[in-house]
Write a protein that holds these residues in place. Structure first.
Motif, PDB file in Angstrom:
ATOM      1  N   UNK A 189      -2.568  -0.644   8.990  1.00 32.52           N
ATOM      2  CA  UNK A 189      -1.625  -0.122   8.211  1.00 32.52           C
ATOM      3  C   UNK A 189      -1.481   1.461   8.230  1.00 32.52           C
ATOM      4  N   UNK A 190      -2.686   2.114   8.193  1.00 36.10           N
ATOM      5  CA  UNK A 190      -2.723   3.634   8.361  1.00 36.10           C
ATOM      6  C   UNK A 190      -2.136   3.759   9.728  1.00 36.10           C
ATOM      7  N   UNK A 191      -2.182   3.145  10.766  1.00 33.80           N
ATOM      8  CA  UNK A 191      -1.558   3.659  12.125  1.00 33.80           C
ATOM      9  C   UNK A 191      -0.214   3.563  12.160  1.00 33.80           C
ATOM     10  N   UNK A 193       3.469   9.523   8.171  1.00 34.91           N
ATOM     11  CA  UNK A 193       2.186   9.781   7.344  1.00 34.91           C
ATOM     12  C   UNK A 193       2.501   9.422   5.905  1.00 34.91           C
ATOM     13  N   UNK A 194       4.000   8.743   5.657  1.00 33.85           N
ATOM     14  CA  UNK A 194       4.306   8.402   4.279  1.00 33.85           C
ATOM     15  C   UNK A 194       3.851   6.895   3.977  1.00 33.85           C
ATOM     16  N   UNK A 195       3.405   6.708   2.926  1.00 37.19           N
ATOM     17  CA  UNK A 195       2.948   5.119   2.659  1.00 37.19           C
ATOM     18  C   UNK A 195       4.256   4.282   2.487  1.00 37.19           C
ATOM     19  N   UNK A 196       4.962   3.977   3.433  1.00 30.53           N
ATOM     20  CA  UNK A 196       6.025   2.951   3.389  1.00 30.53           C
ATOM     21  C   UNK A 196       5.522   1.504   3.668  1.00 30.53           C
ATOM     22  N   UNK A 197       4.372   1.352   4.332  1.00 33.29           N
ATOM     23  CA  UNK A 197       3.928   0.025   4.419  1.00 33.29           C
ATOM     24  C   UNK A 197       2.434  -0.166   3.805  1.00 33.29           C
ATOM     25  N   UNK A 222      -2.568  -8.037  -3.075  1.00 33.06           N
ATOM     26  CA  UNK A 222      -1.592  -8.288  -2.247  1.00 33.06           C
ATOM     27  C   UNK A 222      -2.023  -9.880  -1.211  1.00 33.06           C
ATOM     28  N   UNK A 223      -3.133 -10.107  -1.154  1.00 30.92           N
ATOM     29  CA  UNK A 223      -3.486 -11.254  -0.630  1.00 30.92           C
ATOM     30  C   UNK A 223      -3.484 -12.619  -1.216  1.00 30.92           C
ATOM     31  N   UNK A 224      -3.827 -12.371  -2.808  1.00 33.62           N
ATOM     32  CA  UNK A 224      -3.903 -13.204  -3.624  1.00 33.62           C
ATOM     33  C   UNK A 224      -5.019 -14.323  -3.613  1.00 33.62           C
ATOM     34  N   UNK A 225      -6.358 -13.305  -3.183  1.00 38.70           N
ATOM     35  CA  UNK A 225      -7.609 -14.029  -2.918  1.00 38.70           C
ATOM     36  C   UNK A 225      -8.673 -13.445  -4.052  1.00 38.70           C
ATOM     37  N   UNK A 274       3.348  -5.322   1.823  1.00 36.19           N
ATOM     38  CA  UNK A 274       4.555  -5.277   2.423  1.00 36.19           C
ATOM     39  C   UNK A 274       4.934  -6.913   3.371  1.00 36.19           C
ATOM     40  N   UNK A 275       3.606  -7.250   3.791  1.00 28.98           N
ATOM     41  CA  UNK A 275       3.769  -8.557   4.426  1.00 28.98           C
ATOM     42  C   UNK A 275       3.178  -9.803   3.776  1.00 28.98           C
ATOM     43  N   UNK A 276       2.220  -9.512   3.289  1.00 27.84           N
ATOM     44  CA  UNK A 276       1.313 -10.490   2.476  1.00 27.84           C
ATOM     45  C   UNK A 276       2.028 -11.260   1.203  1.00 27.84           C
ATOM     46  N   UNK A 277       2.497 -10.312   0.488  1.00 30.57           N
ATOM     47  CA  UNK A 277       3.184 -10.862  -0.885  1.00 30.57           C
ATOM     48  C   UNK A 277       2.389 -11.897  -1.610  1.00 30.57           C
ATOM     49  N   UNK A 278       1.271 -11.552  -1.693  1.00 29.33           N
ATOM     50  CA  UNK A 278       0.270 -12.617  -2.288  1.00 29.33           C
ATOM     51  C   UNK A 278      -0.239 -13.955  -1.682  1.00 29.33           C
TER      52      UNK A 278
END
Length: 391
Positions: free
Chosen positions: A121-123, A131-135, A81-84, A139-143
Motif C-alpha cells: 500500500x505504501x509503495x 505520496x498521496x493516500x489514495x489507496x 477493512x478486512x472484517x476480522x 480500497x480492495x478488501x471492503x470488509x
C-alpha cells in the motif's frame, strides 16, 4: 508502571467521554509489532515528546517512524477493512478480551502477509500517486479478507451521479463566509456566544456493549470546564481552570499535562454555541453533498500539517450537521465523525441535544444524549479548581 498506566487510562477516558475528538480505548490490535505490558489507550494527536513505535516496541518491522499514539488506530482501520478480529493475525491466550495477548509473536502467517500488504500500500501510494493516500486496505478488501476479483453478473447499470461515485456537487457562487453567516444566524445570531456566560449539560453517554454513563458538563467562559462522569467503577471528574487542568478518580486528584489541557480547550468548542473555530478565509467550499435525506454545504479546512476537517451544514436550516476530522498517517488516513442532531432553542440559542461520534475503533462509537441544557446559571469559580487531595 501499572499505576501510571491507570492514571493515563482514566485521563484519556475522561477526555474522550466529554470531548469526543480524542481516541481512547484499550489497545486490541497490533499487526506490526507487540505491546509491552497492559494494553494502553492512545491519542491521535502526537506530543513532541512522543516515542516512535520502534522505540517503544521491539518487533516493529514496517511502520518505523510512526508516532506511537497512531499505531492502534491504524490497526483498528486494518481490522475494519478486512472484517476480522484481532486474533486473525495475533496470538492470544485465554478467553478474556483484554488479556493474554502476545503481540510480539509472529506465529501466524497472516501477520507476515499483513506486513507485505502494508508495504504494498505504501509503495503504491508513493510510486503511483505522488505520496498521496489514495489507496488503503479498504480500497480492495471492503470488509473481507479476500478482495473481489470479478465483476458480479449481470452487471448493474448506474448513472454517473449515483451516491457511490459522485463527489460533492458545485455550490454555485456561495462562499464560505456566506455559509458561516447563515450558520451564525441559524443558531441565534452574532451575539449567541455572548449570551452563554455559563452552560451546563446533563445527560448520558451511550457506548457499545450496553455501556451507559451519566455525564454533566459545565462550561464558564472560554477557559473553565468541568466534567463529571458517573460509571460503574465510580465517579470521575476532570477540570480545566485557565492554564491548569486536573483529573480526580478513585485514587485521588492530579494535574493534567499542559498538552492535554490544550487539547481539551480545542475540543470543547463543540459544546459552545458556535462550533467552528477556523475563520472563513481559511476555508474552501467543496460543494453540495447528501447527508441522509438532507442536502448540505461542505466546507473544508486544514487544521494542521496532516489534519483536515470538513463541516457539513444543512442547506435549508443552516445548522451544522456533521464534522469530519481526518488525520493522515504513513499508512492510512484516520477519520473521525461527529454528528449534531436534535437542535432545540435554549434561551434564544439553538443547541444540539444529541451528539454522535465514531472513529475506526469498533468500540468507539458513542451517543451523547442531553436531557437538560441550562444557560447562565451562577457557577462559582472554585468548582473548577483542583481538589486538595492530590496524589
Amino acid at each position: 508502571m501499572k499505576k501510571n498506566t491507570n492514571k493515563w487510562r482514566v485521563t484519556t477516558f475522561l477526555l474522550a467521554s466529554a470531548f469526543p475528538l480524542v481516541i481512547c480505548h484499550t489497545s486490541r490490535t497490533n499487526i506490526d509489532g507487540d505491546a509491552t505490558g497492559a494494553s494502553l489507550p492512545a491519542l491521535v494527536q502526537t506530543s513532541p515528546q512522543e516515542k516512535t513505535v520502534e522505540q517503544a516496541r521491539p518487533n516493529i518491522q514496517v511502520l518505523k517512524g510512526l508516532p506511537e499514539s497512531q499505531l492502534y488506530p491504524i490497526m483498528w482501520f486494518i481490522r475494519a477493512s478486512l472484517g476480522v478480529p484481532c486474533d486473525y493475525c495475533h496470538v492470544k491466550q485465554g478467553p478474556e478480551r483484554d488479556k493474554g495477548w502476545l503481540w510480539d509473536r509472529d506465529d501466524k502467517p497472516q501477520k507476515a502477509r499483513a506486513r507485505e500488504m502494508m508495504r504494498m500500500v505504501m509503495d503504491i501510494n508513493k510510486n503511483s500517486f505522488g505520496g498521496n493516500q489514495v489507496v488503503t486496505c479498504y480500497s480492495c478488501h471492503r470488509g473481507t479478507t479476500r478482495p473481489e476479483q470479478m465483476v458480479p453478473l449481470p452487471p448493474l447499470f448506474e448513472s454517473p451521479n449515483t451516491a457511490r461515485n459522485a463527489e460533492a456537487k458545485p455550490a454555485a457562487t456561495v462562499t464560505a463566509e456566506q455559509i458561516l453567516n447563515t450558520y451564525i444566524k441559524a443558531i441565534g445570531g452574532q451575539d449567541a456566544a455572548a449570551k452563554l456566560k455559563t452552560i451546563i449539560y446533563t445527560g448520558s453517554i451511550q457506548r457499545s456493549e450496553g455501556r451507559t454513563d451519566a455525564v454533566e458538563i459545565t462550561m464558564k467562559g472560554t477557559d473553565k470546564f468541568l466534567v463529571k462522569l458517573k460509571t460503574a467503577q465510580g465517579t470521575f471528574v476532570q477540570g480545566i481552570d485557565g492554564a491548569a487542568g486536573w483529573v480526580k478518580d478513585n485514587n485521588g486528584s492530579r494535574q493534567l499535562a499542559s498538552a492535554d489541557v490544550e487539547q481539551v480547550k480545542q475540543r470543547a468548542v463543540v459544546y459552545s454555541a458556535f462550533k467552528v473555530a477556523e475563520p472563513p478565509a481559511q476555508m474552501k467550499v467543496l460543494g453540495l453533498e447528501k447527508l441522509g435525506d438532507r442536502e448540505t454545504y461542505v466546507l473544508a479546512v486544514t487544521t494542521g500539517p496532516k489534519t483536515t476537517r470538513k463541516y457539513l451544514f444543512d442547506a435549508q436550516t443552516g445548522l451544522l450537521l456533521r464534522m469530519v476530522t481526518t488525520k493522515q498517517t504513513m499508512l492510512v488516513p484516520l477519520p473521525q465523525h461527529m454528528d449534531f442532531e436534535d437542535y432545540k432553542d435554549v434561551g434564544g440559542v439553538k443547541l444540539p441535544f444529541t451528539i454522535r461520534t465514531s472513529d475506526v475503533d469498533v468500540f468507539s462509537p458513542a451517543t451523547r444524549k442531553f436531557t437538560d441544557i441550562k444557560l447562565n446559571v451562577a457557577v462559582d469559580d472554585s468548582v473548577f479548581k483542583m481538589p486538595a487531595n492530590q496524589k
